[in-house]
Design a protein around this motif. Structure first.
Motif, short mmCIF file in Angstrom:
data_model
loop_
_atom_site.label_atom_id
_atom_site.label_comp_id
_atom_site.label_asym_id
_atom_site.label_seq_id
_atom_site.Cartn_x
_atom_site.Cartn_y
_atom_site.Cartn_z
N GLN A 31 0.84 -1.19 0.00
CA GLN A 31 0.00 0.00 0.00
C GLN A 31 0.88 1.25 0.00
O GLN A 31 0.96 1.94 1.02
N PRO A 32 1.54 1.53 -1.11
CA PRO A 32 2.48 2.65 -1.11
C PRO A 32 1.82 4.00 -0.81
O PRO A 32 2.43 4.84 -0.15
N GLU A 35 1.15 4.06 2.96
CA GLU A 35 2.43 4.20 3.66
C GLU A 35 2.94 5.63 3.56
O GLU A 35 3.43 6.19 4.55
N LEU A 38 0.88 7.82 5.83
CA LEU A 38 1.25 7.62 7.22
C LEU A 38 2.56 8.34 7.55
O LEU A 38 2.66 9.02 8.58
N ASP A 39 3.53 8.24 6.67
CA ASP A 39 4.80 8.97 6.87
C ASP A 39 4.57 10.47 6.94
O ASP A 39 5.13 11.16 7.79
N THR A 73 -5.50 5.68 9.52
CA THR A 73 -4.66 5.18 8.42
C THR A 73 -4.13 3.80 8.76
O THR A 73 -4.18 2.88 7.93
N ARG A 74 -3.63 3.63 9.98
CA ARG A 74 -3.14 2.31 10.40
C ARG A 74 -4.27 1.28 10.40
O ARG A 74 -4.07 0.12 9.99
N MET A 77 -4.94 0.17 6.91
CA MET A 77 -3.89 -0.73 6.43
C MET A 77 -4.07 -2.14 7.03
O MET A 77 -3.91 -3.13 6.33
N TYR A 82 -2.39 -5.53 5.75
CA TYR A 82 -0.99 -5.11 5.67
C TYR A 82 -0.39 -5.06 7.03
O TYR A 82 -0.95 -4.65 7.98
#
Length: 82
Positions: A31-32, A35, A38-39, A73-74, A77, A82
């Motif tokens: 899941q780019p 990810e 999230l970053d 977001t987590r 995922m 993920y």
């Protein structure tokens, strides 16, 4: 068609199905965009924490909202495996 050829074709078909399943599973697990989001959210939170003063309570509210966005977001995922 010889029995040996039939067995070989069955094995090849089964192996192909397994490989395709693994590729599809990886494509859905990777899941780019999530990810990257999230970053970015974690980076934004860090900047908010380091900011001077509370800005009339808005900085604290922004940190709480960012924490919620990170958690959501987590959760998304995890839901996607993920």
């Amino acid at each position: 068609m010889t029995p040996r050829l039939k067995v070989g074709l069955n094995i090849a078909g089964f192996a192909s199905a397994l490989a395709l399943g693994a590729l599809i599973g990886h494509a859905t697990a990777a899941q780019p965009q999530m990810e990257a989001a999230l970053d970015a959210l974690q980076g934004a939170r860090s900047h908010l924490v380091e900011a001077n003063s509370d800005k009339g309570g808005h900085r604290g509210a922004a940190i709480r909202a960012t924490d919620t966005a990170i958690a959501e977001t987590r959760a998304g995922m995890r839901y996607a495996g993920y």
